[in-house]
Design a protein around this motif. Structure first.
Motif, PDB file in Angstrom:
ATOM      1  N   HIS A  96      -3.553   4.030   0.520  1.00  0.00           N
ATOM      2  CA  HIS A  96      -3.654   2.652   0.062  1.00  0.00           C
ATOM      3  C   HIS A  96      -3.203   1.679   1.150  1.00  0.00           C
ATOM      4  CE1 HIS A  96      -3.790   4.621  -3.891  1.00  0.00           C
ATOM      5  NE2 HIS A  96      -4.456   3.545  -4.268  1.00  0.00           N
ATOM      6  N   ALA A  97      -2.221   2.086   1.948  1.00  0.00           N
ATOM      7  CA  ALA A  97      -1.721   1.209   3.005  1.00  0.00           C
ATOM      8  C   ALA A  97      -2.835   0.876   3.991  1.00  0.00           C
ATOM      9  CB  ALA A  97      -0.547   1.870   3.722  1.00  0.00           C
ATOM     10  N   THR A 146     -13.058  -1.529   0.777  1.00  0.00           N
ATOM     11  CA  THR A 146     -11.675  -1.111   0.549  1.00  0.00           C
ATOM     12  C   THR A 146     -11.609   0.160  -0.281  1.00  0.00           C
ATOM     13  OG1 THR A 146     -11.013  -3.426   0.640  1.00  0.00           O
ATOM     14  CG2 THR A 146      -9.440  -1.880  -0.299  1.00  0.00           C
ATOM     15  N   SER A 159      -6.106   0.996   3.441  1.00  0.00           N
ATOM     16  CA  SER A 159      -7.145   0.184   2.803  1.00  0.00           C
ATOM     17  C   SER A 159      -6.675  -1.250   2.562  1.00  0.00           C
ATOM     18  CB  SER A 159      -7.602   0.831   1.490  1.00  0.00           C
ATOM     19  OG  SER A 159      -6.545   0.879   0.569  1.00  0.00           O
ATOM     20  N   TYR A 160      -5.403  -1.443   2.207  1.00  0.00           N
ATOM     21  CA  TYR A 160      -4.899  -2.800   1.994  1.00  0.00           C
ATOM     22  C   TYR A 160      -4.790  -3.575   3.309  1.00  0.00           C
ATOM     23  CZ  TYR A 160      -3.644  -1.726  -2.868  1.00  0.00           C
ATOM     24  OH  TYR A 160      -3.682  -1.403  -4.190  1.00  0.00           O
ATOM     25  N   GLU A 170     -10.429   4.201   0.746  1.00  0.00           N
ATOM     26  CA  GLU A 170      -9.528   5.040  -0.052  1.00  0.00           C
ATOM     27  C   GLU A 170     -10.161   6.381  -0.364  1.00  0.00           C
ATOM     28  OE1 GLU A 170      -8.095   3.153  -3.582  1.00  0.00           O
ATOM     29  OE2 GLU A 170      -7.308   1.428  -2.488  1.00  0.00           O
ATOM     30  N   GLY A 196       0.822  -1.209   0.000  1.00  0.00           N
ATOM     31  CA  GLY A 196       0.000   0.000   0.000  1.00  0.00           C
ATOM     32  C   GLY A 196       0.854   1.255   0.000  1.00  0.00           C
ATOM     33  N   ASP A 207       0.990   4.183  -2.788  1.00  0.00           N
ATOM     34  CA  ASP A 207       0.858   5.606  -2.447  1.00  0.00           C
ATOM     35  C   ASP A 207       1.991   6.410  -3.066  1.00  0.00           C
ATOM     36  OD1 ASP A 207      -1.428   5.225  -0.927  1.00  0.00           O
ATOM     37  OD2 ASP A 207      -0.294   4.879   0.920  1.00  0.00           O
TER      38      ASP A 207
END
Length: 172
Positions: A81-82, A118, A84-85, A122, A67, A71
């Motif tokens: 992204h980190a 997810t 959400s992942y 974001e 993630g 980014d």
């Protein structure tokens, strides 16, 4: 554990194959798609697949690292992204025992809300940081990812379906 009826016995997954598929998905995410909001997140799909099927080998740490790399690549808010992942990998780990009992179509229906969640994380993080709403087209990407789940399952489980040694006297 008793296997569900009709499910075949599979070989163990090779960790190099997991790494290769994650690298290929990361490369697909880094291609210049022209900023299409509805484009599926290939890395998210592959991470979700391995998070469900191999939750002991692919976990939240890998999701966080990948993630952050997404980014940095997209010049997004660091951690968007980190986060959400990591939430994706947590949801996949929690659901892995239940999801694997179903066929791939029901798995895809089960994973669709996880994909929506997810992408929603974001978008919310982006908007809280002062970004603009990408529009209703952002809802198409999780649906495409859910539709790609059976294809990803077929492709990513293919190496595990091969027999260990070819022998005409052994049916398994």
């Amino acid at each position: 554990m008793i296997m569900p009826r009709g499910q075949e016995l599979m070989m163990p997954v090779n960790p190099l194959f997991i790494a290769l598929t994650i690298v290929v998905a990361l490369a697909l995410n880094m291609l210049p798609w022209g900023g299409w909001v509805w484009m599926p997140d290939w890395l998210l799909l592959v991470l979700a697949f391995w998070g469900v099927h191999q939750s002991g080998k692919v976990g939240m740490g890998i999701g966080f690292f990948l993630g952050l790399s997404m980014d940095v690549h997209q010049s997004a808010l660091l951690g968007q992204h980190a986060l959400s992942y990591v939430l994706l990998m947590f949801a996949c780990r929690q659901a892995s025992r239940r999801v694997l009992w179903f066929n791939v179509l029901i798995q895809a229906m089960y994973m669709a809300p996880v994909f929506v969640m997810t992408h929603a994380v974001e978008v919310v993080v982006r908007m809280v940081a002062g970004g603009i709403f990408p529009g209703p087209w952002v809802l198409i990407a999780p649906l495409i990812e859910a539709l790609l789940w059976p294809v990803a399952s077929w492709i990513l489980l293919a190496p595990q379906r091969r027999p260990p040694d070819r022998d005409s006297n052994r049916p398994l």
